[in-house]
Design a protein around this motif. Sequence first.
Motif, PDB file in Angstrom:
ATOM      1  N   CYS A 142       0.816  -1.213   0.000  1.00  0.00           N
ATOM      2  CA  CYS A 142       0.000   0.000   0.000  1.00  0.00           C
ATOM      3  C   CYS A 142       0.856   1.272   0.000  1.00  0.00           C
ATOM      4  CB  CYS A 142      -0.933  -0.035   1.219  1.00  0.00           C
ATOM      5  SG  CYS A 142      -1.988   1.383   1.392  1.00  0.00           S
ATOM      6  N   SER A 143       1.813   1.370   0.916  1.00  0.00           N
ATOM      7  CA  SER A 143       2.628   2.591   1.026  1.00  0.00           C
ATOM      8  C   SER A 143       3.482   2.818  -0.220  1.00  0.00           C
ATOM      9  CB  SER A 143       3.506   2.559   2.279  1.00  0.00           C
ATOM     10  OG  SER A 143       4.402   1.479   2.224  1.00  0.00           O
ATOM     11  N   ASP A 144       3.874   1.764  -0.917  1.00  0.00           N
ATOM     12  CA  ASP A 144       4.644   1.936  -2.155  1.00  0.00           C
ATOM     13  C   ASP A 144       3.795   2.600  -3.230  1.00  0.00           C
ATOM     14  OD1 ASP A 144       6.840   0.753  -0.955  1.00  0.00           O
ATOM     15  OD2 ASP A 144       6.516  -1.211  -1.894  1.00  0.00           O
ATOM     16  N   TYR A 145       2.514   2.221  -3.290  1.00  0.00           N
ATOM     17  CA  TYR A 145       1.624   2.870  -4.260  1.00  0.00           C
ATOM     18  C   TYR A 145       1.409   4.337  -3.902  1.00  0.00           C
ATOM     19  CZ  TYR A 145      -2.382   4.046  -7.121  1.00  0.00           C
ATOM     20  OH  TYR A 145      -3.227   4.666  -8.005  1.00  0.00           O
ATOM     21  N   LEU A 146       1.230   4.621  -2.624  1.00  0.00           N
ATOM     22  CA  LEU A 146       1.051   6.015  -2.208  1.00  0.00           C
ATOM     23  C   LEU A 146       2.274   6.851  -2.588  1.00  0.00           C
ATOM     24  CD1 LEU A 146      -0.597   5.516   1.298  1.00  0.00           C
ATOM     25  CD2 LEU A 146      -1.726   5.958  -0.893  1.00  0.00           C
ATOM     26  N   LYS A 147       3.464   6.306  -2.378  1.00  0.00           N
ATOM     27  CA  LYS A 147       4.695   7.027  -2.752  1.00  0.00           C
ATOM     28  C   LYS A 147       4.752   7.251  -4.254  1.00  0.00           C
ATOM     29  CE  LYS A 147       7.268   5.175   1.129  1.00  0.00           C
ATOM     30  NZ  LYS A 147       8.147   4.087   1.541  1.00  0.00           N
ATOM     31  N   PHE A 148       4.355   6.255  -5.029  1.00  0.00           N
ATOM     32  CA  PHE A 148       4.321   6.390  -6.489  1.00  0.00           C
ATOM     33  C   PHE A 148       3.423   7.544  -6.909  1.00  0.00           C
ATOM     34  CE2 PHE A 148       1.702   5.334 -10.246  1.00  0.00           C
ATOM     35  CZ  PHE A 148       2.661   5.389 -11.240  1.00  0.00           C
ATOM     36  N   ARG A 149       2.242   7.611  -6.321  1.00  0.00           N
ATOM     37  CA  ARG A 149       1.295   8.660  -6.706  1.00  0.00           C
ATOM     38  C   ARG A 149       1.708  10.037  -6.205  1.00  0.00           C
ATOM     39  NH1 ARG A 149      -4.227   7.331  -8.032  1.00  0.00           N
ATOM     40  NH2 ARG A 149      -4.518   9.569  -7.892  1.00  0.00           N
ATOM     41  N   GLU A 150       2.387  10.088  -5.060  1.00  0.00           N
ATOM     42  CA  GLU A 150       2.738  11.383  -4.478  1.00  0.00           C
ATOM     43  C   GLU A 150       3.981  12.002  -5.102  1.00  0.00           C
ATOM     44  OE1 GLU A 150       2.821  10.406  -0.354  1.00  0.00           O
ATOM     45  OE2 GLU A 150       0.655  10.625  -0.156  1.00  0.00           O
ATOM     46  N   SER A 151       4.824  11.217  -5.761  1.00  0.00           N
ATOM     47  CA  SER A 151       5.995  11.794  -6.405  1.00  0.00           C
ATOM     48  C   SER A 151       5.605  12.194  -7.820  1.00  0.00           C
ATOM     49  CB  SER A 151       7.147  10.790  -6.435  1.00  0.00           C
ATOM     50  OG  SER A 151       6.793   9.666  -7.205  1.00  0.00           O
ATOM     51  N   SER A 152       5.887  13.415  -8.182  1.00  0.00           N
ATOM     52  CA  SER A 152       5.419  13.903  -9.465  1.00  0.00           C
ATOM     53  C   SER A 152       6.378  14.895 -10.082  1.00  0.00           C
ATOM     54  CB  SER A 152       4.051  14.566  -9.289  1.00  0.00           C
ATOM     55  OG  SER A 152       3.663  15.197 -10.483  1.00  0.00           O
ATOM     56  N   GLU A 153       6.687  14.680 -11.340  1.00  0.00           N
ATOM     57  CA  GLU A 153       7.514  15.626 -12.059  1.00  0.00           C
ATOM     58  C   GLU A 153       6.746  16.926 -12.319  1.00  0.00           C
ATOM     59  OE1 GLU A 153       6.665  12.536 -14.075  1.00  0.00           O
ATOM     60  OE2 GLU A 153       7.881  11.621 -12.498  1.00  0.00           O
ATOM     61  N   ARG A 154       5.448  16.855 -12.302  1.00  0.00           N
ATOM     62  CA  ARG A 154       4.629  18.025 -12.620  1.00  0.00           C
ATOM     63  C   ARG A 154       4.487  18.981 -11.442  1.00  0.00           C
ATOM     64  NH1 ARG A 154      -0.432  14.958 -15.433  1.00  0.00           N
ATOM     65  NH2 ARG A 154       0.800  13.264 -16.266  1.00  0.00           N
ATOM     66  N   GLY A 155       4.925  18.570 -10.272  1.00  0.00           N
ATOM     67  CA  GLY A 155       4.871  19.460  -9.120  1.00  0.00           C
ATOM     68  C   GLY A 155       3.532  19.501  -8.413  1.00  0.00           C
ATOM     69  N   LYS A 156       2.635  18.582  -8.732  1.00  0.00           N
ATOM     70  CA  LYS A 156       1.351  18.545  -8.039  1.00  0.00           C
ATOM     71  C   LYS A 156       1.445  17.569  -6.878  1.00  0.00           C
ATOM     72  CE  LYS A 156      -1.394  19.976 -11.896  1.00  0.00           C
ATOM     73  NZ  LYS A 156      -2.738  20.387 -12.085  1.00  0.00           N
ATOM     74  N   PHE A 157       0.417  17.547  -6.014  1.00  0.00           N
ATOM     75  CA  PHE A 157       0.482  16.686  -4.838  1.00  0.00           C
ATOM     76  C   PHE A 157       0.374  15.219  -5.187  1.00  0.00           C
ATOM     77  CE2 PHE A 157      -4.068  17.215  -5.264  1.00  0.00           C
ATOM     78  CZ  PHE A 157      -4.587  16.007  -4.865  1.00  0.00           C
ATOM     79  N   GLU A 158      -0.059  14.906  -6.384  1.00  0.00           N
ATOM     80  CA  GLU A 158      -0.125  13.525  -6.819  1.00  0.00           C
ATOM     81  C   GLU A 158      -0.009  13.492  -8.335  1.00  0.00           C
ATOM     82  OE1 GLU A 158      -3.863  11.569  -6.236  1.00  0.00           O
ATOM     83  OE2 GLU A 158      -4.982  13.332  -6.781  1.00  0.00           O
ATOM     84  N   LYS A 159       0.255  12.342  -8.876  1.00  0.00           N
ATOM     85  CA  LYS A 159       0.313  12.199 -10.324  1.00  0.00           C
ATOM     86  C   LYS A 159      -1.122  12.179 -10.847  1.00  0.00           C
ATOM     87  CE  LYS A 159       4.703   9.820 -10.723  1.00  0.00           C
ATOM     88  NZ  LYS A 159       5.383   8.575 -11.079  1.00  0.00           N
ATOM     89  N   VAL A 160      -1.634  13.326 -11.196  1.00  0.00           N
ATOM     90  CA  VAL A 160      -2.992  13.421 -11.703  1.00  0.00           C
ATOM     91  C   VAL A 160      -3.068  12.641 -13.010  1.00  0.00           C
ATOM     92  CG1 VAL A 160      -4.743  14.992 -12.602  1.00  0.00           C
ATOM     93  CG2 VAL A 160      -3.442  15.609 -10.570  1.00  0.00           C
ATOM     94  N   GLY A 161      -4.039  11.757 -13.102  1.00  0.00           N
ATOM     95  CA  GLY A 161      -4.227  10.960 -14.297  1.00  0.00           C
ATOM     96  C   GLY A 161      -3.605   9.576 -14.213  1.00  0.00           C
ATOM     97  N   PHE A 162      -2.644   9.364 -13.316  1.00  0.00           N
ATOM     98  CA  PHE A 162      -2.055   8.040 -13.144  1.00  0.00           C
ATOM     99  C   PHE A 162      -2.962   7.211 -12.235  1.00  0.00           C
ATOM    100  CE2 PHE A 162       1.480  10.306 -14.750  1.00  0.00           C
ATOM    101  CZ  PHE A 162       2.364   9.390 -15.272  1.00  0.00           C
ATOM    102  N   THR A 163      -2.983   5.903 -12.469  1.00  0.00           N
ATOM    103  CA  THR A 163      -3.841   5.031 -11.669  1.00  0.00           C
ATOM    104  C   THR A 163      -3.063   3.816 -11.198  1.00  0.00           C
ATOM    105  OG1 THR A 163      -4.610   3.635 -13.480  1.00  0.00           O
ATOM    106  CG2 THR A 163      -5.827   5.696 -13.109  1.00  0.00           C
TER     107      THR A 163
END
Length: 190
Positions: A160-181
């Motif tokens: 679970c925490s690995d997925y959260l880290k994946f979504r929270e790291s973003s090259e776009r500078g947003k709080f999550e990778k918007v559009g990634f699932t």
Amino acid sequence: MTKLSQRIIEILLRSLEDGLDHKKYYESEFKNGHGYLRIINYTPLKCLDDEVEGLGMHTDMSCVTIVYQDQIGGLQVKSREGKWMDINPCEETLVVNIGDMLQAWSNEKFRSSEHRVILKKPVNRFSLAFFWCFEDEKVIFAPDEVVGEGYARIYKPFVCSDYLKFRESSERGKFEKVGFTVRDFAGINL
């Protein structure tokens, strides 16, 4: 909100296949979940001539998300046909979204809802969102009985925490990778 989330999960588990021991899965898979509340403020541009995305299309990382939106509105959900539908605010009503973790655990028997926020008025929009998740170190893996005989597994196991880290790291500078699932993270190419 935690009790409400747990009750929603119990109801969802009951809606799975006949003969599935929903109590067993609630106890072994969902009992130790936790939640957190976010107060979300969408500030519009100074000049709002047209509708503006407050937050682009995304899915929630949680198992379930419970949302209360103010009377300004702006929440939209994507239909199966790919059209955006307004979820109009209704007093004393909460919106429940299925999240990515429940989608992966259920082998897509439950689907995470694609949604976005559109700012339509030049005023701040507030919402309260309660995200209920598995515990951080939980390995998300659809049980064989949930996948079903003759069906392929759609997701490889993940923490679970690995997925959260994946979504929270973003090259776009947003709080999550918007559009990634979750499919981008742990989907198995069939």
